[in-house]
Design a protein around this motif. Structure first.
Motif, PDB file in Angstrom:
ATOM      1  N   THR A  87      33.442  45.012  43.699  1.00  0.00           N
ATOM      2  CA  THR A  87      32.742  44.059  42.846  1.00  0.00           C
ATOM      3  C   THR A  87      31.280  44.467  42.760  1.00  0.00           C
ATOM      4  O   THR A  87      30.773  45.188  43.627  1.00  0.00           O
ATOM      5  N   TYR A  98      35.267  35.762  46.621  1.00  0.00           N
ATOM      6  CA  TYR A  98      36.110  36.635  47.440  1.00  0.00           C
ATOM      7  C   TYR A  98      36.027  36.250  48.914  1.00  0.00           C
ATOM      8  O   TYR A  98      37.045  36.199  49.603  1.00  0.00           O
ATOM      9  N   PHE A 103      38.410  37.417  51.987  1.00  0.00           N
ATOM     10  CA  PHE A 103      37.970  38.801  51.965  1.00  0.00           C
ATOM     11  C   PHE A 103      36.671  38.960  52.748  1.00  0.00           C
ATOM     12  O   PHE A 103      35.876  38.026  52.824  1.00  0.00           O
ATOM     13  N   TYR A 125      35.240  44.941  49.128  1.00  0.00           N
ATOM     14  CA  TYR A 125      35.747  43.841  49.947  1.00  0.00           C
ATOM     15  C   TYR A 125      37.185  44.166  50.312  1.00  0.00           C
ATOM     16  O   TYR A 125      37.881  44.856  49.575  1.00  0.00           O
TER      17      TYR A 125
END
Length: 130
Positions: A87, A98, A103, A125
């Motif tokens: 990301t 997340y 994550f 992640y």
């Protein structure tokens, strides 16, 4: 920005990475989020979440969280040991999402060019299935 806005149509209309799965979440018959994932080309045994998108009209509705839960369950049932994703560094809302869904940052970063010649920093992640 143009690529990100048009990606919904491209991913849903075309076949994404070979062997990947696309999942769509709707609320009251309106598509509001989708994910697509498959075998990680970089991390053997793991799935990679290639994309996860939520329409702003669905923010706060729980539809994205429900889709993430279903996506992770599907990956686990497919026999993956875990999942990783990339990301953008400067997207705190995505990063919080997340983290809220289990994550953690792996500590790995990369510069990625989305096709306009300007590399943008991404953060990895990961989520290990236990």
């Amino acid at each position: 920005m143009r690529e990100r806005r048009g990606k919904w149509h491209a991913v849903l209309a075309e076949s994404p990475e070979r062997g990947s799965t696309v999942m769509l979440a709707a609320l009251d018959g309106r598509p509001l989020a989708f994910s697509y994932f498959g075998r990680s080309p970089e991390r053997p045994g793991l799935a990679e979440l290639f994309g996860f998108y939520g329409h702003p009209d669905g923010w706060g509705s729980g539809v994205a969280g429900a889709l993430m839960t279903a996506s992770v369950r599907t990956m686990r049932e497919a026999g993956f040991e875990g999942v990783h994703l990339w990301t953008l560094r400067d997207t705190p809302q995505s990063r919080r999402f997340y983290t809220k869904n289990g994550f953690t940052e792996s500590g790995t970063t990369r510069a990625h060019d989305f096709g306009d010649g300007r590399a943008i920093e991404q953060v990895e992640y990961e989520l290990t299935f236990g």
